[in-house]
Design a protein around this motif. Sequence first.
Motif, PDB file in Angstrom:
ATOM      1  N   PHE A 123       7.113   6.323  -0.049  1.00 42.70           N
ATOM      2  CA  PHE A 123       5.842   5.781   0.408  1.00 42.70           C
ATOM      3  C   PHE A 123       5.612   6.107   1.879  1.00 42.70           C
ATOM      4  CE2 PHE A 123       2.316   2.916   0.554  1.00 42.70           C
ATOM      5  CZ  PHE A 123       2.388   2.256   1.774  1.00 42.70           C
ATOM      6  N   THR A 124       6.657   5.908   2.689  1.00 39.80           N
ATOM      7  CA  THR A 124       6.496   6.142   4.122  1.00 39.80           C
ATOM      8  C   THR A 124       6.268   7.613   4.419  1.00 39.80           C
ATOM      9  OG1 THR A 124       8.051   4.345   4.427  1.00 39.80           O
ATOM     10  CG2 THR A 124       7.486   5.607   6.373  1.00 39.80           C
ATOM     11  N   TYR A 167       2.755   8.334   3.664  1.00 33.59           N
ATOM     12  CA  TYR A 167       1.964   7.722   4.724  1.00 33.59           C
ATOM     13  C   TYR A 167       1.946   8.617   5.962  1.00 33.59           C
ATOM     14  CZ  TYR A 167       0.416   3.730   7.657  1.00 33.59           C
ATOM     15  OH  TYR A 167      -0.266   2.870   8.489  1.00 33.59           O
ATOM     16  N   VAL A 172      -0.253  11.724   5.515  1.00 29.96           N
ATOM     17  CA  VAL A 172      -1.678  11.407   5.680  1.00 29.96           C
ATOM     18  C   VAL A 172      -1.992  11.145   7.149  1.00 29.96           C
ATOM     19  CG1 VAL A 172      -3.508   9.790   5.105  1.00 29.96           C
ATOM     20  CG2 VAL A 172      -1.866  10.459   3.371  1.00 29.96           C
ATOM     21  N   ALA A 173      -1.091  10.445   7.834  1.00 32.42           N
ATOM     22  CA  ALA A 173      -1.347  10.078   9.227  1.00 32.42           C
ATOM     23  C   ALA A 173      -1.491  11.296  10.114  1.00 32.42           C
ATOM     24  CB  ALA A 173      -0.218   9.176   9.731  1.00 32.42           C
ATOM     25  N   PRO A 175       0.320   4.448  13.883  1.00 36.89           N
ATOM     26  CA  PRO A 175       0.861   4.643  12.536  1.00 36.89           C
ATOM     27  C   PRO A 175       2.071   5.564  12.512  1.00 36.89           C
ATOM     28  CG  PRO A 175      -1.520   4.772  12.470  1.00 36.89           C
ATOM     29  CD  PRO A 175      -1.140   4.713  13.901  1.00 36.89           C
ATOM     30  N   LEU A 185       2.973  -3.606   9.078  1.00 38.76           N
ATOM     31  CA  LEU A 185       2.265  -2.859  10.119  1.00 38.76           C
ATOM     32  C   LEU A 185       1.532  -1.664   9.521  1.00 38.76           C
ATOM     33  CD1 LEU A 185       4.726  -2.815  13.167  1.00 38.76           C
ATOM     34  CD2 LEU A 185       2.552  -3.991  12.985  1.00 38.76           C
ATOM     35  N   MET A 186       2.233  -0.934   8.663  1.00 45.71           N
ATOM     36  CA  MET A 186       1.609   0.247   8.070  1.00 45.71           C
ATOM     37  C   MET A 186       0.346  -0.140   7.310  1.00 45.71           C
ATOM     38  SD  MET A 186       4.632   2.875   6.980  1.00 45.71           S
ATOM     39  CE  MET A 186       5.114   2.031   5.519  1.00 45.71           C
ATOM     40  N   PHE A 242      -2.833  -0.934   9.441  1.00 42.32           N
ATOM     41  CA  PHE A 242      -3.611   0.147  10.051  1.00 42.32           C
ATOM     42  C   PHE A 242      -4.669   0.717   9.121  1.00 42.32           C
ATOM     43  CE2 PHE A 242      -1.277  -0.226  13.685  1.00 42.32           C
ATOM     44  CZ  PHE A 242       0.058   0.130  13.594  1.00 42.32           C
ATOM     45  N   ARG A 264      -9.083   5.142   8.544  1.00 38.39           N
ATOM     46  CA  ARG A 264      -7.725   5.598   8.279  1.00 38.39           C
ATOM     47  C   ARG A 264      -7.228   5.006   6.983  1.00 38.39           C
ATOM     48  NH1 ARG A 264      -4.770   4.098  13.854  1.00 38.39           N
ATOM     49  NH2 ARG A 264      -5.553   2.081  13.175  1.00 38.39           N
ATOM     50  N   PHE A 265      -6.596   5.855   6.181  1.00 34.30           N
ATOM     51  CA  PHE A 265      -5.936   5.427   4.943  1.00 34.30           C
ATOM     52  C   PHE A 265      -6.862   4.712   3.962  1.00 34.30           C
ATOM     53  CE2 PHE A 265      -2.049   6.684   6.758  1.00 34.30           C
ATOM     54  CZ  PHE A 265      -1.972   6.175   8.052  1.00 34.30           C
ATOM     55  N   PHE A 273      -9.173   6.494   2.064  1.00 35.82           N
ATOM     56  CA  PHE A 273      -9.429   7.446   0.974  1.00 35.82           C
ATOM     57  C   PHE A 273     -10.810   7.244   0.377  1.00 35.82           C
ATOM     58  CE2 PHE A 273      -5.286   8.943   1.466  1.00 35.82           C
ATOM     59  CZ  PHE A 273      -4.402   7.871   1.514  1.00 35.82           C
ATOM     60  N   GLU A 291      -2.564  -2.854  18.113  1.00 40.70           N
ATOM     61  CA  GLU A 291      -2.984  -1.489  18.398  1.00 40.70           C
ATOM     62  C   GLU A 291      -4.285  -1.452  19.176  1.00 40.70           C
ATOM     63  OE1 GLU A 291      -4.539   0.745  15.236  1.00 40.70           O
ATOM     64  OE2 GLU A 291      -3.817   2.645  16.015  1.00 40.70           O
TER      65      GLU A 291
END
Lengths: 162, 504, 337
Positions: free
Chosen positions: A21-22, A25, A28-29, A40, B175-176, B179, B190-191, B193, B447
């Motif tokens: 998963f990381t 992530y 994508v980041a 991120p 945290l992830m 964001f 961000r993230f 999609f 952040e």
Amino acid sequence: MKRLLGTDVATYGPPAFLFVFTVAYLIVAYGYSPASRAFPVIVAWSMIVLVTIDLISRTQTRAGRALTRWLIPTAATTAGHDNPLSRVEIIAVSWVAALVAAMALIGILYAIPLFVFASVRWRGQRSYAASLAIASITTLLVWLLFTRVLRIELYSGLLGSG
Amino acid sequence: MLDVWLGGIQSLLQVRELMFLALGMAIGLMFGAIPGLGGATALALLMPLTYGLEPFTALALSGGVMGAVPMGGSITAILLNTPGTAPNAATCLDGYPLAQQGKAGLAIGAAASANAIGGIIGTLSVLAVLPIAKDLVLLFGPPEFFLLATFGLVTTATASRGKVLRGLISGGLGLMISFIGYNEVMGGERFTFGVDYLWDGVHLVPALIGLFAVAEMINLSVRGGAVSSNAGAVKITSMAGGLLETFKHWPTVLRGSLVGTVVGAIPGVGGVVAAFLSYSMTVQASRNPESFGKGNIQGVIAPEAAINAKDGSALIPTLAFGIPGGAEMAVFLGILVLHGMQPGPMMLSQHQTEIYGLVWALTLSCILASFIGLLFVRPLAMITLVDSKILVPIVLCVAMVGSYAIDTNIENVVLTAAFGILGYLMIRFDYPRLTVVIALVLGATAERSFHQSLMIGDGHYSVFFTRTICQILIACIVAWLTWPLLGGFFRTRKSVVLGREGRR
Amino acid sequence: MGPGERRHHARKNAPTRRDLIAAVGLAAPALLLSRTASAAQEDFPAKDITFIIPYSAGGGFDNYVRAIAPVMEKYLPNKVSIVPTNVASGNGSRGINQLYRAKPDGATIGIFNIPGMFILQQEGGAGYDLAKFTWLGGMGHDNYGIGVAWGSPIKSVADLRTLSQTRPVKFTTTGPEGTAYAATLIGAELLGIKAQLITGYKGSSDYVVGAIRGDGDAVVTTLPILRRMREGQALRILATFESHGSEKDAGDATTLGQPELGQIVLERLIGAPPGVPTRIQAILADALAKTMTDPQVVAWAQTAGVDLKTETADEAARIVRDQAAFFTKWKKVLIAG
């Protein structure tokens, strides 16, 4: 059960999943602008380090055992805790998924009585009458509180709103 | 000053005002208990009704609601691991294990009394501080917010005693996830999609409902039985037990109230942070931190005191500048405006009696609600004896609908379910949920404040080191990290030795 | 009585049977027609009306709607409730989208933030077209202005310009999708001030307090907020973007030589989905107009310090067109900023 470095493969499940998963992530980041991805990326790289340590700590090597002692001494170590999900658990999770699917498809006010009835009748092994009663009361209370008092239109489902 | 204080109480102690206070309290209790609904929803519902009321009566009603909501939330948090309001998620951590041990009554009693005392201390602090409220709010800017968020993250990370690695991983995950969404500082999503729903990021309350309520319902349906297998203990539940515990642990109550008051006064940080911070600090200060999460009564007292203390101090930025500390305050602001009271620098001087009356209304409602909680301790505790096969589907449905009702987004339900599954996996594989929550709440704030601070300081990091409050906060963080690390080093060795010898 | 009947009646002779039949024959359709006509008028509204507020409860727009909704009910032909409904998400786009897709039967109306909603539309992917909505009227607008902290050494817009020659002037503002952001960028550009925006403050007052605190040098925000802060001696007003300033000691668009500043406004318009029949639009617009002059609403506006200069449906449509043109012109600046 296959073993890897002294431990059942299944035990590596959680950190392995987190690792994948990381990484996803991170990939994508890196597609975002430098300022946007700063935090991120820092967090994700730290996670990779942490998850790697987690993976190592689950092995039965010397390093693994030392890490466990220092960092997670009170983590449950009873056998079977890190086993893969059993059938009972998967069924339990599926019921939740089914409720959500029902709410999304046929709407909340139809999903609730169906779900409660089915749960109480087939999983709870109660009589038809009891199941029906519980399902009706639950639905009535939800309807009263949310539709009448709060005047919120309860979702009518993808199939319902047309 | 005393005469204004008294003027406030006097205006409140009229029959009509008290009646509306009681009404608000009853509604607050109910809305607090049902997940997804809360003070904000209750106030929004009552807003049109207040239209015809005198301003002071409207304030009494609002105070009634706001003071009682946390108590309602505690009850479901303890009995069903379902946080009625977001801050009550901290109450779940030890409240629910207590219920499982048949001690629901004890937990509710302790929560009720901690609530009341926290509320009183919060009120007194507010009354004392109100005259300098404006200056207080101005003291906290983005650099302070960043350091405060860091402090919050650090305290909770170190609170997962015995599982620091897993606590950090949970925190990192939180945290992830935090964001995700539209970035207010730099623009751009961000993230997400392309999913519109995620534009505002992961919605907190649905996530918490999933993480705690749904996860526990899954757990219950796997385990079978009822919430508590200890019917004998449940039946001898008494009111006094909880009360006694709170007085026994008065340092915890004080600490919680203080944290709640301070954190509550900072806009945008909110009750969740207050509750979890109070919890973490109590864990740190405790002599056996490993007992937390397993039914340590202090784990209930600490967040409960903080939650109610925060209610009073959250008024400070709201009234001083019209900056709502949270959704509930935002709606309350709306009620104020509707009644011609413009929050702003002038409000504190123009409407003093009303404000003090409101603060007293909050306190009174909080005490009354706690009292009612205490009264119904026995029948409420009986819920823990209901068979899970009946309890689980009902709680699941109500939790999902509550989640939907927050802002009529069906996606909330999906999010709740997803976090429910995540929460269950975390229980199952022994990763603490405490750090995920704090990270979720503070990640984006940290952040944003960081980037804003750099803009304010023209790109120099010195902005974090030259301001007084920042310096204090940095000192706190360093102290927090170093002192327990040394203590924990020795403690871990000791507990490992003990653990080997005294394995259950 | 139809006209035929009266003519018959006027004659000295008593009405014959044929006359009577003719009378009924004439009267019946007349009666029927009038009944269907009033039935058509009375069939709207037939159910409760949802008033969409695209922001969460407690905000400025929320206040406005909740203040007028109970009053507007009185001016509708039938007795129904107007239910203020918050649909908050995506900075307002979700609520407006929901309105856009609602059935055009008059049972759903909503309040719009113009130019906020236009900026979202311009960014792309908003899912609605402002030009297509059925406009009902407006609840007045706010002009913008520039404020500085009470104790700031900056005394005028000229000072800001001078400062910007040495370093960019720091303005505190909301995120890039907010109206304050657009107002700040365009205002600074028009006034020749090199600006650096400190973005990311959440909410409507946060960024203003940021300026008071000293995070930035100045702030561009709506006049009601500026006035409130000035009353409490927290901010000083340097200039208003009105064509003729209402603040003495402060510049305005005319004295600053930038009449375009007057086009930077925050409009509160009220509209319904595209395709609402004219008949229903008229009923709603009429009810809205009467609400604005209702003594209860006027009293509220006074205590709330709200400028309730209202707009008709046509004016609302015109405002949308003008604002669209203005912001299309400034699109480059907004995107670059």
